[in-house]
Design a protein around this motif. Structure first.
Motif, short mmCIF file in Angstrom:
data_model
loop_
_atom_site.label_atom_id
_atom_site.label_comp_id
_atom_site.label_asym_id
_atom_site.label_seq_id
_atom_site.Cartn_x
_atom_site.Cartn_y
_atom_site.Cartn_z
N ILE A 116 0.86 -1.19 0.00
CA ILE A 116 0.00 0.00 0.00
C ILE A 116 0.89 1.23 0.00
N LEU A 117 0.61 2.14 -0.90
CA LEU A 117 1.32 3.42 -0.86
C LEU A 117 0.27 4.51 -0.98
N THR A 118 0.22 5.38 0.01
CA THR A 118 -0.67 6.53 -0.12
C THR A 118 -0.04 7.69 0.63
N GLY A 119 -0.56 8.88 0.44
CA GLY A 119 0.10 10.01 1.07
C GLY A 119 -0.76 11.23 1.20
N MET A 120 -0.19 12.19 1.89
CA MET A 120 -0.84 13.50 2.03
C MET A 120 0.20 14.58 1.87
N ARG A 121 -0.24 15.68 1.32
CA ARG A 121 0.65 16.83 1.26
C ARG A 121 0.74 17.46 2.64
N THR A 122 1.90 17.90 3.02
CA THR A 122 2.08 18.46 4.36
C THR A 122 1.90 19.98 4.31
N PHE A 146 3.03 5.19 4.24
CA PHE A 146 2.25 6.43 4.31
C PHE A 146 3.21 7.59 4.06
N LEU A 147 2.96 8.29 2.98
CA LEU A 147 3.92 9.29 2.51
C LEU A 147 3.59 10.70 2.99
N LEU A 148 4.59 11.33 3.59
CA LEU A 148 4.49 12.75 3.96
C LEU A 148 5.02 13.54 2.77
N ALA A 149 4.09 14.04 1.95
CA ALA A 149 4.50 14.62 0.67
C ALA A 149 4.89 16.09 0.85
N ASP A 150 6.11 16.28 1.37
CA ASP A 150 6.53 17.66 1.66
C ASP A 150 7.03 18.38 0.41
N ILE A 151 7.47 17.60 -0.59
CA ILE A 151 7.85 18.26 -1.84
C ILE A 151 6.58 18.64 -2.61
N GLN A 152 5.65 17.71 -2.67
CA GLN A 152 4.39 18.05 -3.36
C GLN A 152 3.70 19.24 -2.68
N ALA A 153 3.88 19.39 -1.38
CA ALA A 153 3.33 20.58 -0.70
C ALA A 153 3.88 21.86 -1.32
N LEU A 155 -1.26 -1.13 -4.21
CA LEU A 155 -2.61 -0.57 -4.09
C LEU A 155 -2.53 0.83 -3.51
N VAL A 156 -3.30 1.72 -4.10
CA VAL A 156 -3.27 3.11 -3.66
C VAL A 156 -4.69 3.52 -3.24
N PRO A 157 -4.90 3.61 -1.93
CA PRO A 157 -6.22 4.05 -1.48
C PRO A 157 -6.32 5.56 -1.60
N THR A 181 3.71 19.18 -13.32
CA THR A 181 4.21 17.81 -13.49
C THR A 181 3.99 16.94 -12.24
N TYR A 182 3.23 17.46 -11.29
CA TYR A 182 3.12 16.67 -10.06
C TYR A 182 2.52 15.28 -10.26
N PRO A 183 1.60 15.10 -11.23
CA PRO A 183 1.12 13.72 -11.41
C PRO A 183 2.24 12.75 -11.84
N ASP A 235 5.46 13.17 -10.87
CA ASP A 235 6.25 13.00 -9.65
C ASP A 235 5.57 12.01 -8.70
N GLN A 236 4.24 12.03 -8.73
CA GLN A 236 3.49 11.11 -7.89
C GLN A 236 3.68 9.66 -8.34
N CYS A 237 3.95 9.47 -9.62
CA CYS A 237 4.27 8.10 -10.09
C CYS A 237 5.53 7.60 -9.39
N ALA A 238 6.48 8.50 -9.21
CA ALA A 238 7.71 8.11 -8.52
C ALA A 238 7.43 7.75 -7.06
N ASP A 239 6.51 8.49 -6.43
CA ASP A 239 6.11 8.14 -5.06
C ASP A 239 5.64 6.70 -5.02
N ILE A 240 4.84 6.36 -6.01
CA ILE A 240 4.21 5.03 -6.01
C ILE A 240 5.24 3.95 -6.35
N1 TRP Z 1 -1.79 14.09 -4.26
C1 TRP Z 1 -2.19 13.49 -2.99
C2 TRP Z 1 -3.16 14.44 -2.31
O1 TRP Z 1 -3.10 15.64 -2.54
C3 TRP Z 1 -1.02 13.24 -2.08
C4 TRP Z 1 -0.03 12.26 -2.67
C5 TRP Z 1 1.26 12.49 -2.98
C6 TRP Z 1 -0.29 10.90 -2.99
N2 TRP Z 1 1.86 11.39 -3.47
C7 TRP Z 1 0.94 10.40 -3.49
C8 TRP Z 1 -1.43 10.07 -2.90
C9 TRP Z 1 1.02 9.09 -3.95
C10 TRP Z 1 -1.31 8.77 -3.36
C11 TRP Z 1 -0.10 8.27 -3.88
O2 TRP Z 1 -3.95 13.99 -1.53
#
Ligand code: TRP
Length: 335
Positions: free
Chosen positions: A11-17, A46-53, A160-162, A136-138, A140-145
């Motif tokens: 499972i990989l999921t995250g939130m922007r900080t 569980f990803l703390l997406a501080d760059i995406q923030a 799986l990405v909830p 380009t964040y979508p 970059d998010q592929c790299a997160d996954i």
């Molecule tokens: N974009 C997601 C949001 O704003 C946060 C996020 C970053 C994320 N990287 C991810 C979610 C990877 C799922 C997988 O909520």
């Protein structure tokens, strides 16, 4: 977790900080994450997406300064538990191999499909000054996954990405990126799949469609009892008694027959707004008080090591991914 018959389930999921979390985050994501964690069937990142923030908040460093810490405390306080062997809190900015993966996936990711992404388009209309990083964040998010993609991939492996509805186009995109990579360079990445769950949504205390920090209509997980009391008592009440946020909150935090009876009484005029809100306050305090207590205990012990070890777990897998990808893309010293 590995199981010879069913493959690895990650499972990989995250939130922007971008600030403290509120009840909307709980109902829309954390409640679901907790269930996944407790099922203990998956390796959970569980990803703390501080760059995406930074894609949207680089001009407000004051918001970002304490955000990682606050989000970690919020996660811990609701019961996410990185002391469990299958649970990892990953700080995005501290995985350099992920940034490398992001650049390499940019070479695969299709530009036209990206520009057609409905979520990106909608979000773009809200940006005063969109950055390249935002556009380009979508990718970059592929790299997160894929930083946690099992290497080598075996049949039955799953990532799986909830996520909520708005993220579905991003996952479609991420699937496409993995498939393109695999077809050009050989099977390497496990295309991710959305994990669909009942994902709730909460209106704000003013009955506006979405609870949010910037719209000043949120109850935060770290709000004190006094603050929660004030917010609930001043909450919007629908004169028709149909769209009062209190109704929705009661159903979200205390779904039972008694709640339905109470709502009926309210809607037929037998009890007033004040009584409805007083009951809601009791319900909310039952929910929030244990969260506050857990939060206080973690404020004392410190969170640094928790984040370091979760991040290192992701780094370990990401290093393998990068090694494999570098070799397949011929990004190595010549002989
Ligand atoms: N974009 C997601 C949001 O704003 C946060 C996020 C970053 C994320 N990287 C991810 C979610 C990877 C799922 C997988 O909520």
């Amino acid at each position: 977790m590995t199981n010879a018959h069913t493959g690895k389930k990650v499972i990989l999921t995250g939130m922007r900080t971008t600030g403290s979390l509120h009840l909307g985050h709980y109902v829309g994501a954390l409640e679901n994450w907790l269930q996944i964690q407790n099922e203990a069937k998956y390796e959970c990142y569980f990803l703390l997406a501080d760059i995406q923030a930074l894609t949207t908040h680089s001009q407000s460093p004051e918001i970002l300064r304490e955000s990682v810490r606050n989000v970690v405390l919020d996660w811990l306080s609701v019961g996410l538990d990185p002391t469990l062997p299958h649970v990892h809190f990953v700080l995005q900015s501290q995985v350099p191999e992920r940034h490398e993966l992001s650049i390499l996936l940019q070479m695969i990711a299709n530009y036209n499909i990206l520009m057609d992404n409905p979520t990106l388009k909608t979000e773009l209309t809200r940006q005063k000054e969109a950055t390249v990083g935002f556009m380009t964040y979508p990718v970059d998010q592929c790299a997160d996954i894929y930083m946690v993609s099992p290497i080598p991939p075996s049949p039955g492996d799953q990532i799986l990405v909830p996520v909520g509805e708005d993220q579905i186009p991003h996952l479609e995109y991420a699937r496409d990126v993995a498939r393109k990579f695999n077809s050009r360079y050989g099977h390497t990445l496990v295309p991710c799949s959305p994990l669909k769950a009942k994902i709730g949504r909460l209106v704000g205390t003013d009955a506006n469609e979405k609870m949010g920090k910037s719209t000043n209509n949120a109850i935060f997980l770290c709000d004190s009892k006094a603050t929660v009391t004030r917010k609930i008592m001043r909450m919007y009440s629908d004169p028709q008694r149909q769209a009062s946020p209190a109704i929705q909150y009661l159903r979200a935090f205390n779904p039972c027959d008694a709640t339905e009876t109470l709502i009926q009484e309210y809607q037929s005029g037998n009890i007033g707004d004040k009584e409805l809100k007083e009951t809601l306050l009791v319900v909310m305090e039952q929910f929030l008080e244990p969260i506050r207590m857990r939060r206080a205990s973690f404020e004392q012990i410190g969170i640094h090591d928790i984040v370091v070890s979760g991040t290192e777990a992701a780094r370990t897998t990401c290093k393998q991914v990068i090694k494999s990808i570098r070799s397949k893309m011929y990004l190595e010293y010549p002989n």
